[in-house]
Structures are given as structure tokens and as C-alpha cells.
Design an enzyme around this catalytic site. Structure first.
Site, PDB file in Angstrom:
ATOM      1  N   LYS A   1      -9.526 -14.550  15.903  1.00  0.00           N
ATOM      2  CA  LYS A   1      -9.654 -14.183  14.483  1.00  0.00           C
ATOM      3  C   LYS A   1     -11.081 -13.849  14.055  1.00  0.00           C
ATOM      4  O   LYS A   1     -11.476 -14.111  12.921  1.00  0.00           O
ATOM      5  CB  LYS A   1      -9.084 -15.306  13.591  1.00  0.00           C
TER       6      LYS A   1
ATOM      7  N   ASP B   1       0.733 -13.983  12.948  1.00  0.00           N
ATOM      8  CA  ASP B   1      -0.408 -14.557  12.235  1.00  0.00           C
ATOM      9  C   ASP B   1      -1.253 -13.400  11.696  1.00  0.00           C
ATOM     10  O   ASP B   1      -1.899 -12.684  12.467  1.00  0.00           O
ATOM     11  CB  ASP B   1      -1.228 -15.420  13.206  1.00  0.00           C
TER      12      ASP B   1
ATOM     13  N   HIS C   1      -3.254  11.316  -2.365  1.00  0.00           N
ATOM     14  CA  HIS C   1      -3.352   9.935  -2.838  1.00  0.00           C
ATOM     15  C   HIS C   1      -3.697   9.866  -4.319  1.00  0.00           C
ATOM     16  O   HIS C   1      -3.225   8.997  -5.033  1.00  0.00           O
ATOM     17  CB  HIS C   1      -4.378   9.166  -2.010  1.00  0.00           C
TER      18      HIS C   1
ATOM     19  N   GLU D   1       0.841  -1.198   0.000  1.00  0.00           N
ATOM     20  CA  GLU D   1       0.000   0.000   0.000  1.00  0.00           C
ATOM     21  C   GLU D   1       0.874   1.244   0.000  1.00  0.00           C
ATOM     22  O   GLU D   1       1.538   1.556   0.994  1.00  0.00           O
ATOM     23  CB  GLU D   1      -0.915   0.007   1.234  1.00  0.00           C
TER      24      GLU D   1
END
Ligand code: ADP
Length: 591
Positions: free
Chosen positions: A401, A477, A575, A269
Site C-alpha cells: 500500500k 482491498d 467531459h 466517476e
């Protein structure tokens, strides 16, 4: 921060959009280099043959005629017409050959790549300044800790130049060809290749080739070479066919609790590293940030079922009785030197009981560790509660998660608060906004806006951006980004409104420095950069806790910078200018 992708070339553009001179240029792109021969009207070999023949013929002619003159005592300066013509032909052919081969030779010298990658960097503008957008002025403060890492330079350079060679995969041997055919035919299962061959790299190579044949799709571009496939066996990834490369940028130094950290961020990004870097600069110039670890405990919550709600409640009371704690923790702790039970919190749903075990896990993120301890306790409980039916070791009350209020409220992994006071002049000079604008934006966006949206732990601008990038770089993770990004960002004007107090509170940062992806070479190098590689032998758990603080500190930097860009109204503009790829995306198609 929702931003698009940027092409690699865009990173080499200055703020004015002019291309920077490329110092490390690979000349294998010869088709792009203009040569002297490009100007030739005839085919190259014909012209060259002509001039070579002419040159050597006249040289031969002149030498024989001069030898004859010497033999007959004729003065050399007396020349006839044929010798004049020969001398002219000699000069013309000599000029041609010198021009042709001489210019090529000089070109090849000029375009020769430098073998010293660090020398190339020396007089190049600091790469970390290059991609910064005008809105994100991120010129660096002095990078003291990076100097020591330069010692590793000689090891790095050869790998850079070998990249092209690494991508080419040699054709399979006869023996491998037979195995590939068997995998394609289904007579050898793809998953069994590592066990059968005893060579993980070979297994990956065969699987990859078989996959390409079965799907008819090319995997060109996905590297196979240059990775230690043994290191992931039984631990990180099954049935590998290659590995993904993600660029790693460095934000920092981040001054946190009196120490400087260069923060590795793996991301595709654009703007993210530059933006975090700018936040680090603002924090550093204001004296640094400080962090406090509020809690450290990984959780696992099995679900068990009884025949009645009464029995489920009985187990709840048993588990929460302080008199039983010692026995339960003894049973739990025997699974690991590092897992130490802290609490068990129970929730009843009808006949079902959810027991949320929380334990310290040393330098490991701890999911395996806590699960083993829980299994021990479940086996033990079966003696006193034989009617207990274990439905699952994970009953989602953990909660791993998935977005869940229990992590936001109770915490999971490391709970960290990190704060800094940013001086008013730094807010205006570095962040290009003012304290009042930031405080107002934080209240209306991160607090009120998120409340309106019904956010769960999402009272921040883009914590997950920083969390994900640091997680990928350091072998965490990445799926735990969900709860690890829970964060409330607070901003308050202090010192009569002159300065800004900013904080991030993150209750569930789930990180480790041993186990999982942390032991892989590149991830381990990033942990090493932060000084938290592996297990801390003197004080187990210190490395993982330090990493959690760095994550929170980096989030603080990211929040400051993005909020400032929004407050200054520059986000979209910058951007659009710097974060849009000019590449024709429609040209990319499956092969
Ligand atoms: P996780 O529980 O995060 O999934 P693993 O079980 O894969 O992690 O890795 C933890 C392993 O590392 C355990 O076997 C543990 O005994 C070992 N270990 C060695 N040193 C430490 C330490 N300082 N902290 C935690 N675990 C450690």
C-alpha cells in the site's frame, strides 16, 4: 481520467440532452403531479361539499316527485319548472363530480408504477447506451452471458421498491434508549456494543444514534437497514454505523482468452464505465484480448536488527543459501494449506536486515497467509540467531500500500501481461481516431511524459481508475490500488501501420476471491458474475488468477478508450458536456 461528478438525472438524458421518458416512476412524489382539483377557485372541501349536497338533494327530490307521479298515475314526461331546475342541477353536479373524481382516477391509473422492473427495461433504451458521450460511442455488442442473470429478476424487484422503507429507522426502544444514554455518557464503550448485546445490527443502530447525539450531526442518508452486520464482525469493519452505497456499472462483455466477461465496476466517476465499455467493444470486434500470468506470489518483509552489519549479512547469506531453502520453506508452509514459499530476497541496511518472503496464496490475496508463514520462520530463526532483534513483521520492503520500486520491478501478487490487436477500421469506427495518432500519443504521454514526471509504475493513462472500480465491486482491498495500478501501456503500429498492437503489463495486481471483503453479499455477487466467486476447489488459486487477468483486460479496454478520446481531442469537450453536475453544490451543507 480527471472528471467531475454527474447527477443521476443526467444519466437519463439522451445525447441531445432531451430527458428520456421515465418508465419506472415512483408516485410518492405527489407534489409534482398536477391534479384536476388544482384548478378550483374555492377551497376543495367546500366545493366538493356543495356539489355533493346538490347532487344528492336533487336526486332525492326527483325520486320522490317521480314516485308521487307513479302513485297518482301522472305521466312521467310531464315535468314542472321545479323538476326542470332539479334535472339541470343534477346534470351540472354530475358533470362536476365525474370530472373531479374521474380525472383523478384516470391520472392515478396512468401514473401507477410498474411493478415489473424488467418489463420497464424492455422497451427502454439500453441504459448502458444512455450515459455515453459523443466522444465515447459505446453502443454494446451482443450481451450473451447476461441473459442467464435475468432469472434472478423477481428477487431484485421487491428490494428496489422497499428502498424508502429501508431508510427509515424506528425510534429506539426504552431499553435501547438507556444504552444509548450510557454510550453518550461514556459509561459503555461504543466498541463493546457487539460483545455486550450479541446483536450486531442492534449495536450498529445504538452506536449510530449515540454518535448523532454526541456530534449533533445527522446521519440521515447513510443507510443502516438492509445490511448483514454479522458478516463484517471481526473481519471487515469495526464500530459500524451504516454502510455506503456505490453504484455498480457493467462494462463488457470483455472477450478475454476466448471467454466473455461482464465486468462490474463500482464508481461515482461519470464516463468511466462508458469509456471502459467502449474499449471492450473495440477489443471484441477485433477478436478479443489475451493474457498471460507471469508470476503469482504475495510478499511480506520483516525487518530484524543485529549488533553489527556483519551479523545482518550472515543471516542474509543463510537465508539465500539454496541448502537452507528446504528447511525454511517447511517451516513457512506449515501455517497454511495454501501458502507455499517461493523465494526470500534480502537487503541489508547497516545492522538491519530486510527479508522479502514471497509465497503463493491460493485464491486468497494472501497478506494474512504470508504474515503467518513469516512469523513461523522468525520464531525458527531465533534458535540459530538468538541475537536477532525482530523490529517489525513488516519492514516496508514488502511493500504494501505504498508506491515502491520493488513491486514495480519484482512484482507483488499477480504479474500479468495482456494484449490485443485492434484492427485499423475498428480504431477509426469505434475509437474515432487512427493508429498513428494513438502510437504517437502513447509514446509522448505514457512513456516520455511519465518519464519526465519521474513516474514509478505510472506509464499508463488511467489504470488506477479501472483497478479501483473493479476492486470496490469485487471486495478487494482498495488501498492496494496503489501498487495494483502499476502498469506500462505499450502501443505499436503493425501490419504495415494498418493495425494497432496494444498491451498492458501490470506486475503487482493484488487480488483474492476468498477472505476480506470478498465474502460480503454484494461483492460476492460481483465475483459470481465473473465466475470467480470463492475458493476454486479443483485448482486452488485459479479464481484469483482469473480475476487478475480480468483486471488487466479491463485496464486494457480503459487505456484504449481514454487514449483514443485524447488522441481525437474529445476528452475535455465531452467531459465538460456530460460530466459536470448541474446541481448547485453550494446548497449542500452540514445538518
Ligand atoms: P488473506 O491472506 O488474503 O488476508 P485470509 O487469511 O483472510 O486471506 O483468507 C484466507 C483463508 O481462506 C485461509 O484461512 C485459507 O485457509 C482459506 N481458504 C480456503 N480455500 C482457499 C483457497 N482456495 N485459497 C486460499 N485460501 C483458502
Amino acid at each position: 481520467m480527471e472528471v467531475g461528478r454527474r447527477s443521476a438525472m443526467e444519466y437519463n438524458n439522451t445525447k441531445e440532452g432531451k430527458p428520456l421518458k421515465m418508465k419506472v416512476k415512483f408516485v410518492d412524489d405527489e407534489k409534482d403531479v398536477v391534479k384536476a382539483s388544482d384548478a378550483m377557485p374555492l377551497p376543495l372541501y367546500l366545493t366538493n361539499t356543495l356539489f355533493f349536497t346538490l347532487f344528492f338533494s336533487v336526486v332525492y327530490f326527483l325520486l320522490t316527485s317521480w314516485r308521487e307521479k307513479i302513485r297518482t298515475n301522472t305521466p312521467l314526461h310531464i315535468i314542472n319548472l321545479s323538476e326542470i331546475v332539479a334535472i339541470l342541477a343534477f346534470v351540472v353536479s354530475f358533470i362536476y363530480l365525474l370530472g373531479f373524481f374521474g380525472i383523478d382516477f384516470v391520472q392515478s391509473l396512468i401514473l401507477q408504477p410498474s411493478n415489473d422492473i424488467w418489463a420497464a427495461d424492455d422497451d427502454e433504451e439500453d441504459a448502458r447506451k444512455v450515459p455515453c458521450v459523443q466522444a465515447l460511442d459505446c453502443s454494446l455488442p451482443k450481451m450473451a452471458p447476461i441473459a442467464s442473470s435475468l432469472k434472478a429478476a423477481p428477487k431484485v424487484a421487491p428490494e428496489v421498491f422497499e428502498e424508502k422503507a429501508m431508510i427509515a429507522t424506528p425510534p429506539p426502544t426504552e431499553e435501547d434508549e438507556a444504552i444509548i444514554k450510557a454510550v453518550v455518557a461514556g459509561t459503555i464503550p461504543s466498541y463493546s456494543l457487539e460483545t455486550k448485546l450479541g446483536d450486531c445490527k442492534r449495536a450498529a443502530s445504538i452506536r449510530r444514534e449515540a454518535l448523532q447525539r454526541v456530534t449533533g450531526k445527522s446521519l440521515e442518508g447513510l443507510p443502516l437497514e438492509g445490511f448483514d452486520y454479522e458478516s463484517i464482525l471481526g473481519q471487515c469493519c469495526e464500530m459500524p454505523v451504516g454502510y455506503i452505497t456505490i453504484p455498480v456499472g457493467i462494462a463488457g462483455p470483455l472477450m478475454l482468452d476466448g471467454r466473455e466477461f461482464s465486468v462490474p465496476m463500482a464508481t461515482t466517476e461519470g464516463c468511466l464505465v462508458a469509456s471502459t465499455n467502449r474499449g471492450c467493444k473495440a477489443i471484441n470486434l477485433s477478436g478479443g484480448a489475451s493474457s498471460v500470468l507471469l508470476k503469482d506470489g504475495m510478499t511480506r518483509a520483516p525487518v530484524v536488527r543485529f549488533n553489527s552489519a556483519k551479523r545482518a549479512a550472515e543471516l542474509k547469506f543463510f537465508m539465500e543459501d539454496p541448502n537452507n531453502y528446504e528447511t525454511i520453506s517447511m517451516v513457512f508452509n506449515k501455517s497454511s494449506r495454501f501458502g507455499r514459499l517461493q523465494t526470500v530476497k534480502c537487503a541489508v541496511a547497516g545492522k538491519n536486515l530486510y527479508m522479502r518472503f514471497c509465497c503463493s496464496t491460493g485464491d486468497a490475496m494472501g497478506m494474512n497467509m504470508v504474515s503467518k508463514g513469516v512469523q513461523n520462520v522468525l520464531d525458527f530463526l531465533q534458535n540459530d540467531f538468538p541475537d536477532m532483534d525482530v523490529i517489525g513483521i513488516s519492514g516496508n520492503y514488502c511493500s504494501d500500500k505504498k508506491p515502491a520500486a520493488v513491486n514495480w520491478i519484482e512484482g507483488r501478487g499477480k504479474s500479468v501481461v495482456c494484449e490485443a490487436v485492434i484492427k485499423g477500421d475498428i480504431v477509426s469506427k469505434v475509437l474515432k481516431t487512427n493508429v498513428a495518432a494513438l502510437v504517437e500519443l502513447n509514446m509522448l504521454k505514457n512513456l516520455t511524459g511519465s518519464a519526465i514526471a519521474g513516474a514509478l509504475g505510472g506509464f499508463n493513462a488511467h489504470a488506477s481508475n479501472i483497478v479501483s472500480a473493479v476492486y470496490l465491486a469485487t471486495g478487494q482491498d482498495p488501498a492496494q490500488n496503489i501498487e495494483s495500478s502499476h502498469c506500462i501501456t505499450m502501443m505499436e503500429a503493425i501490419n504495415d501501420g494498418k493495425d494497432l498492437h496494444v498491451s498492458v503489463t501490470m506486475p503487482s495486481i493484488e487480488v483474492g476471491t476468498v477472505g476480506g471483503g470478498t465474502q460480503l453479499a454484494s461483492q460476492s455477487a460481483c465475483l459470481n458474475l465473473l465466475g470467480v466467486k470463492g475458493a476454486n476447489r479443483e485448482a486452488p488459486g485459479t479464481n484469483a488468477r482469473q480475476l487478475a487477468s480480468v483486471v488487466a483486460g479491463s485496464v486494457l479496454a480503459g487505456e484504449l478508450s481514454l487514449m483514443s478520446a485524447i488522441a481525437a481531442g474529445q476528452l475535455v469537450k465531452s467531459h465538460m458536456k456530460y460530466n459536470r453536475s448541474n446541481k448547485d453544490v453550494t446548497a449542500v451543507a452540514s445538518t
